[in-house]
Design an enzyme around this catalytic site. Structure first.
Site, short mmCIF file in Angstrom:
data_model
loop_
_atom_site.label_atom_id
_atom_site.label_comp_id
_atom_site.label_asym_id
_atom_site.label_seq_id
_atom_site.Cartn_x
_atom_site.Cartn_y
_atom_site.Cartn_z
N ARG A 5 19.73 52.27 39.05
CA ARG A 5 21.01 53.15 38.32
C ARG A 5 20.50 54.07 37.15
NH1 ARG A 5 26.58 50.30 36.32
NH2 ARG A 5 25.03 49.33 34.72
N TYR A 31 58.20 55.52 52.71
CA TYR A 31 57.47 56.55 53.20
C TYR A 31 56.78 55.78 54.39
CZ TYR A 31 58.17 59.53 49.20
OH TYR A 31 58.36 60.10 47.98
N LYS A 69 33.59 48.33 27.00
CA LYS A 69 33.61 49.78 27.49
C LYS A 69 35.17 49.80 28.32
CE LYS A 69 31.40 48.24 31.61
NZ LYS A 69 30.01 47.87 31.96
N MET A 114 55.08 56.62 44.25
CA MET A 114 54.21 57.14 43.11
C MET A 114 54.71 56.39 41.89
SD MET A 114 53.92 60.87 41.45
CE MET A 114 53.02 61.51 42.71
C1 LIG Z 1 29.64 46.60 32.00
C2 LIG Z 1 28.39 46.17 31.81
C3 LIG Z 1 28.15 44.82 31.50
C4 LIG Z 1 29.26 43.60 31.58
O1 LIG Z 1 29.33 43.27 32.97
P1 LIG Z 1 30.23 42.13 33.54
O2 LIG Z 1 30.20 42.07 34.96
O3 LIG Z 1 31.72 42.63 33.38
O4 LIG Z 1 30.17 40.84 32.71
C5 LIG Z 1 26.97 44.30 31.06
N1 LIG Z 1 25.90 45.21 31.04
C6 LIG Z 1 26.05 46.58 31.31
C7 LIG Z 1 24.98 47.64 31.07
C8 LIG Z 1 27.21 47.07 31.85
O5 LIG Z 1 27.46 48.43 32.09
#
Ligand SMILES: *Cc1c(COP(=O)(O)O)cnc(C)c1O
Length: 363
Positions: free
Chosen positions: A133, A255, A35, A303
């Site tokens: 979640r 800055y 992802k 930036m």
């Molecule tokens: C991102 C994610 C993972 C991977 O987690 P890591 O800590 O990067 O190994 C696994 N399961 C779900 C549902 C996730 O969203």
């Protein structure tokens, strides 16, 4: 030549895949999590390499990622780890996406889309064992399964859950989650609990699948975790000096005058700043490598520009290579170190740099 670029070490990625597959054990198949553009490392090149390594499935967030993976010609199983909106069900069915679901809306939309295509799509059920979640609570799982049973076009292949603190394997909350997952388990082919931390801590054992993400990219969820030292960094970030000047003692830099030279100083400016994913929080905190030596970021990160104190380094001039992440000579700046300096985690650093910079893939 580019002003700045990421180097992605595909051999290190392969190495990390093998480490995680070994730790997960021969009975546990690997869902490689790609992802967020493979945590900033590039969805397609990373997916291709992991499939090459034998990854059994890829874990994604947005169905659009599945489309890109299919268009790249990879026909590996893909799992949408966090559910879909009803309007994404058609794309999911079309591209043979397995979906982690936890609402009847998701189930019904997938059922309909698959039936219309004469297909049966795999679904996993997300169980909320304590992450707070996504998911159905363990007590509601039997009723949810009953409600799914009459739906044609989908097939339940397992459950999934997510640990809130895999880096704290001894914490009672983690133990409670592991226990709740075991009790909810459907003993099905896709049951999976473990993220990187769970695999590193041995909590993912005994289930048919596990889902490492960050460890594939060379960092552990917590740098002090067991097994973290086995991993190799995959991403490096490099640029070149654009300007060098000598300043007398008492000269402010950047800055807000947050840094004032304590003595005569040589200051190098690099064409990288927060718009390039290099956090402003690294002002007066970051470290880079120039001529094989670690040098500090001085003053506020701008930036597109940042200043380094290269006082005492011989012959530094514009055009010289600067390593902001990775190694040069025998010095190294790790993602964990840089992230900690910015008050964040390696995950966010990699995503941030990955969004803003061109990538070169190294074999
Ligand atoms: C991102 C994610 C993972 C991977 O987690 P890591 O800590 O990067 O190994 C696994 N399961 C779900 C549902 C996730 O969203």
């Amino acid at each position: 030549m580019e002003r700045k670029h990421l180097e992605i070490d595909l051999n290190a990625l392969r190495h990390n895949y093998r480490v995680m597959a070994d730790l997960a054990g021969p009975e546990t198949k690997i869902i490689s999590v790609v992802k967020a553009d493979a945590y900033g490392h590039g969805l397609i090149p990373v997916s291709r390499t992991l499939v090459d390594c034998g990854a059994h499935a890829l874990g994604i967030f947005r169905p659009n990622d599945a489309i890109a993976i299919r268009q790249a010609g990879l026909d590996v199983p893909i799992i949408a780890l966090s559910g879909i909106f009803p309007w994404e069900a058609q794309a999911a069915a079309e591209h043979n996406l397995s979906v982690v679901i936890y609402t009847m809306d998701m189930a019904q939309s997938l059922s309909q889309a698959n039936r219309e295509m004469g297909k049966v799509g795999d679904v996993l059920i997300k169980v909320d064992t304590g992450m707070g979640r996504l998911g159905v609570f363990p007590r509601d799982l039997p009723a949810f399964l009953d409600a799914l049973a009459p739906l044609k076009g989908i097939r339940v292949t397992g459950i999934a859950s997510h640990l809130a603190a895999s880096e704290l394997p001894e914490d009672p909350h983690t133990a409670g989650q592991v226990e709740a997952f075991a009790q909810s388990s459907l003993s099905m082919i896709h049951d999976n609990l473990g993220n990187s931390g769970a695999i590193l801590e041995g909590l993912a054992k005994g289930y048919p699948m596990a889902r490492p993400g960050i460890a594939l990219y060379g960092s552990a969820p917590d740098p002090n975790m067991k097994g973290a030292a086995l991993l190799k960094p995959v991403m490096a970030f490099k640029t070149r000096i654009i300007f060098v000047k000598d300043l007398p003692a008492g000269s402010p830099v950047s800055y807000g005058m947050t840094y004032v030279t304590p003595g005569p100083s040589r200051i190098a400016t690099i064409p990288v700043g927060y718009a390039d994913g290099y956090f402003r929080r690294l002002s007066n905190k970051g470290v880079a490598i120039v001529h094989g030596k670690r040098v500090p970021v001085v003053g506020t990160v701008c930036m597109n520009l940042t200043m380094l104190d290269v006082t005492g380094l011989e012959g530094v001039e514009s055009g010289d290579e600067v390593v902001l992440l990775g190694n040069q000579g025998d010095q190294r700046v790790t993602g964990d170190e840089l992230a900690a300096s910015a008050g964040t985690i390696s995950y966010e650093l990699y995503c941030s740099l990955g969004r803003a910079n061109p990538r070169h893939y190294m074999e």
